[in-house]
Motif scaffolding. Structure first.
Motif, PDB file in Angstrom:
ATOM      1  N   LEU A 277      -2.385 -14.735  -8.278  1.00  0.00           N
ATOM      2  CA  LEU A 277      -1.887 -16.026  -7.790  1.00  0.00           C
ATOM      3  C   LEU A 277      -3.022 -16.897  -7.263  1.00  0.00           C
ATOM      4  O   LEU A 277      -3.062 -18.102  -7.524  1.00  0.00           O
TER       5      LEU A 277
ATOM      6  N   ASN B  45      -2.041  -4.978 -14.550  1.00  0.00           N
ATOM      7  CA  ASN B  45      -1.595  -4.353 -13.305  1.00  0.00           C
ATOM      8  C   ASN B  45      -1.891  -2.862 -13.355  1.00  0.00           C
ATOM      9  O   ASN B  45      -1.321  -2.150 -14.181  1.00  0.00           O
TER      10      ASN B  45
ATOM     11  N   GLN C 137       2.291  -0.501 -10.417  1.00  0.00           N
ATOM     12  CA  GLN C 137       3.424  -1.388 -10.179  1.00  0.00           C
ATOM     13  C   GLN C 137       4.249  -0.785  -9.037  1.00  0.00           C
ATOM     14  O   GLN C 137       5.293  -0.182  -9.241  1.00  0.00           O
TER      15      GLN C 137
ATOM     16  N   SER D   8       6.371  -0.862  -5.432  1.00  0.00           N
ATOM     17  CA  SER D   8       7.394  -1.712  -4.835  1.00  0.00           C
ATOM     18  C   SER D   8       6.820  -2.583  -3.726  1.00  0.00           C
ATOM     19  O   SER D   8       7.360  -3.653  -3.437  1.00  0.00           O
ATOM     20  N   ASN D   9       5.741  -2.130  -3.103  1.00  0.00           N
ATOM     21  CA  ASN D   9       5.184  -2.845  -1.952  1.00  0.00           C
ATOM     22  C   ASN D   9       3.782  -2.323  -1.686  1.00  0.00           C
ATOM     23  O   ASN D   9       3.393  -1.287  -2.218  1.00  0.00           O
TER      24      ASN D   9
ATOM     25  N   TYR E 199       2.965  -0.412   4.342  1.00  0.00           N
ATOM     26  CA  TYR E 199       4.292   0.066   4.758  1.00  0.00           C
ATOM     27  C   TYR E 199       4.324   1.585   4.959  1.00  0.00           C
ATOM     28  O   TYR E 199       5.307   2.131   5.428  1.00  0.00           O
TER      29      TYR E 199
ATOM     30  N   GLN F  34       4.717   3.730   2.799  1.00  0.00           N
ATOM     31  CA  GLN F  34       5.543   4.349   1.753  1.00  0.00           C
ATOM     32  C   GLN F  34       5.699   3.327   0.635  1.00  0.00           C
ATOM     33  O   GLN F  34       5.717   2.119   0.881  1.00  0.00           O
ATOM     34  N   ALA F  35       5.783   3.806  -0.585  1.00  0.00           N
ATOM     35  CA  ALA F  35       5.959   2.922  -1.744  1.00  0.00           C
ATOM     36  C   ALA F  35       6.449   3.767  -2.906  1.00  0.00           C
ATOM     37  O   ALA F  35       6.198   4.968  -2.955  1.00  0.00           O
ATOM     38  N   LYS F  36       7.171   3.127  -3.814  1.00  0.00           N
ATOM     39  CA  LYS F  36       7.596   3.798  -5.041  1.00  0.00           C
ATOM     40  C   LYS F  36       7.211   2.911  -6.220  1.00  0.00           C
ATOM     41  O   LYS F  36       7.084   1.697  -6.081  1.00  0.00           O
ATOM     42  N   GLY F  37       7.087   3.524  -7.361  1.00  0.00           N
ATOM     43  CA  GLY F  37       6.785   2.754  -8.562  1.00  0.00           C
ATOM     44  C   GLY F  37       5.654   3.385  -9.347  1.00  0.00           C
ATOM     45  O   GLY F  37       4.892   4.184  -8.806  1.00  0.00           O
ATOM     46  N   PRO F  38       5.572   3.041 -10.647  1.00  0.00           N
ATOM     47  CA  PRO F  38       4.614   3.724 -11.523  1.00  0.00           C
ATOM     48  C   PRO F  38       3.168   3.239 -11.374  1.00  0.00           C
ATOM     49  O   PRO F  38       2.915   2.088 -11.040  1.00  0.00           O
TER      50      PRO F  38
ATOM     51  N   THR G 107      -0.235   2.683 -13.618  1.00  0.00           N
ATOM     52  CA  THR G 107      -0.578   2.503 -15.025  1.00  0.00           C
ATOM     53  C   THR G 107      -1.592   3.581 -15.407  1.00  0.00           C
ATOM     54  O   THR G 107      -2.575   3.791 -14.696  1.00  0.00           O
TER      55      THR G 107
ATOM     56  N   ARG H 120      11.239   2.272  11.396  1.00  0.00           N
ATOM     57  CA  ARG H 120      11.912   1.008  11.079  1.00  0.00           C
ATOM     58  C   ARG H 120      11.153  -0.168  11.700  1.00  0.00           C
ATOM     59  O   ARG H 120      10.985  -1.217  11.086  1.00  0.00           O
TER      60      ARG H 120
ATOM     61  N   LEU I  29       8.102  -0.923   9.710  1.00  0.00           N
ATOM     62  CA  LEU I  29       8.432  -1.618   8.465  1.00  0.00           C
ATOM     63  C   LEU I  29       8.674  -3.101   8.721  1.00  0.00           C
ATOM     64  O   LEU I  29       8.199  -3.962   7.985  1.00  0.00           O
TER      65      LEU I  29
ATOM     66  N   LYS J  33       6.395  -6.228   7.386  1.00  0.00           N
ATOM     67  CA  LYS J  33       6.958  -7.332   6.610  1.00  0.00           C
ATOM     68  C   LYS J  33       6.655  -8.675   7.277  1.00  0.00           C
ATOM     69  O   LYS J  33       6.311  -9.651   6.607  1.00  0.00           O
TER      70      LYS J  33
END
Lengths: 352, 352
Positions: free
Chosen positions: B4, B17, B20, B22-23, B27, B29-33, B35, B299, B302, B306
């Motif tokens: 951006l 990328n 990828q 989630s965040n 945080y 913690q994060a999830k996602g693949p 590459t 919590r 988090l 954010k």
């Protein structure tokens, strides 16, 4: 494209890339991974566990498989459920499904369209949850089962989608009638409470060039401008952002949003066309030599496609501040439909 | 973030990328693949086959494995090779390696840093091809093997990287000396032809908050502003954009680029801090109740994380037009190093 457009208009975007291709499919070739349906779900689960799913709007677009379309649908339903106690707090715009339902026309031989029969029923099953859809003329035919040959049949198709799938907002992004190649019409409608359409149309000069990504640009601009128009109209707490029945079609937030969207689109694409023509001009030398090479036709296509890439990063100001303004006019259904066709015919002739 | 920022400054970006998620990892913690290395190579092969690799600049950042770091390195070398007949036509900026070399400090327990020993040698082996690196103080220590406790040791570390890896441009993004917590110094140097450093420093007020993504913001702004400064100075055809030996450190394109970068950064982060403080203020009610809940600490973290998300989409104007201007000053190596430390000490005290 969609991510940048929304960011340029001031939106924080959590982008889930459903594919990571090297380039768009207008090049007729691409490499790179597709995101698996379970990866899409996993990314969303990651957002959930960190309380990052307080979205105002979901814009969905291309997904590379029926399973991926379903995974996106599941996210949309979850976000709707989460927002169900607070009317208007979440809105799902389903972008053009072009690449999902239909392989890009340039990918098929002899210009025929290839429908991925596997995806169509899945896509249709999600329609009931969408607040806005933005099909093109071909997709509208596919989704409604009505062949669009006239204003009458167009109205029939839109009415059918309002009624059968209870989709409140519909924009048909480009309607071409063969007689008027230099003008494109955009039709939009927000249903009344009896699910009847409130149809407006906006005519814009057509730009004679294929630009990839314009469907995503249109969809991204539309959801942001619609939210803005809904906010200005004080309708953010209306269920599914549906205007009261006494709002005439040309005063719909959907109509004023689409006017601004088309203003931005026209400037960006005009600049792109100018830049492309300059590129093609510059190319004319080397391309002479290229013509004699092996594979020269393919190479030529690649260079022409690159030359036509939308000049978005240098045109962000037109996204923020559309310069031109196309006006929505009513499509009055109470009138004799053939008269309406005549009226449009005159409009189109005048615009040409 | 990097994509951006570069787009907002008018650059067409082909983004690969490398993950990828989630965040971001702030945080905890994060999830996602991630590459895969071969997917990174595949995407690049896709760009190649369609003749889409005519890049002016490569900016590389986080990569999730030693193999992925190697895949990015292979792309950089190929682009260098492709541009080798035309000096200055391609430039590789290696962004902060933070997350590649070091697991984010917040991820480890009791604040210790964990070095991924697997990645460090791979990363080091790529340094010789990089035109610009932007390490932070800790990374500079790791890459140079010199512990930074003073201006003297800082100069030693930078000199070593110029000499041993022939890296022409170095920016150390944040140097903290424990005595002056309210000021951060940025040090930069473009090597002379004998590989000696030309060192400048810029002091900026420190903002007391951790913001994720600022390393990427810094790196993205820097490569774009450096290219702009190099263009203004008429040096685009110089090999690796190295200024002639008679250019003093404060007149380096790298120095004027960094001045503008820090101006943008300061505005964006000041706005972010204000918005974050407002969020925390608003939060104070519900958080009272939250405190009694199970997992309340997590919590709370988090929500605080954010609240501190960089307000980039609403601050694009500060990227384009930096309002403040921090000035580079010379770090004169011919002087007695201890005098220089004293001088800096006075500067820092004044700034505080």
């Amino acid at each position: 494209m969609a991510t940048l457009v929304m960011q340029a208009l001031g939106c924080d975007v959590a982008a889930v890339n459903t594919v990571q291709y090297s380039n768009h499919l207008g090049y007729r070739q691409a490499k790179g991974p597709k995101t698996k349906a379970e990866e899409i779900s996993e990314i969303y689960a990651g957002l959930q566990q960190s309380y990052l799913t307080d979205f105002d709007v979901l814009l969905s677009g291309y997904a590379p498989s029926a399973e991926a379309v379903q995974a996106v649908g599941a996210i949309a339903r979850d976000l709707k459920l989460q927002a169900s106690t607070k009317a208007g707090s979440f809105f799902w715009g389903k972008g053009k499904a072009d690449d999902t339902i239909v392989l890009d026309p340039v990918m098929g031989d002899d210009g025929r369209l290839y429908v991925n029969e596997n995806v169509v029923p899945v896509y249709k099953s999600l329609l009931k949850d969408a607040d806005l859809i933005l099909p093109n003329q071909f997709e509208l035919e596919l989704l409604s089962g009505v062949q669009i040959t006239s204003i009458e049949t167009l109205v029939e198709a839109i009415s059918k989608l309002h009624k059968e799938h209870r989709i409140p907002h519909i924009i048909v992004t480009s309607v071409h009638f063969a007689e008027f190649p230099s003008t494109v019409s955009v039709f939009g409608s927000t249903a009344r409470s009896d699910l009847s359409p409130r149809l407006f149309k906006i005519q814009v000069p057509s730009i004679d060039c294929y630009f990839a990504g314009t469907g995503d640009m249109f969809a991204a601009l539309t959801v942001v401008r619609l939210r803005e128009a809904i906010t200005n109209a004080g309708l953010t707490e209306r269920r599914r952002w549906i205007s009261p029945d006494d709002v005439p079609c040309t005063d719909l937030p959907l109509a004023s949003a689409t006017e601004r969207v088309l203003g931005s689109m026209h400037s960006v694409l005009t600049k792109t066309k100018e830049a492309r023509d300059e590129e093609l001009e510059k190319m004319s030398g080397p391309l002479g030599a290229l013509d004699k090479e092996k594979d020269s036709e393919k190479r030529l296509h690649l260079r022409r496609t690159k030359a036509a890439e939308v000049r978005i990063v240098r045109c962000l100001k037109y996204l923020r501040d559309p310069e031109v303004d196309y006006k929505a006019v009513a499509v009055d259904l109470s009138e004799d439909p053939s008269a309406d066709v005549e009226e449009l015919t005159e409009d189109l002739a005048a615009a040409t």
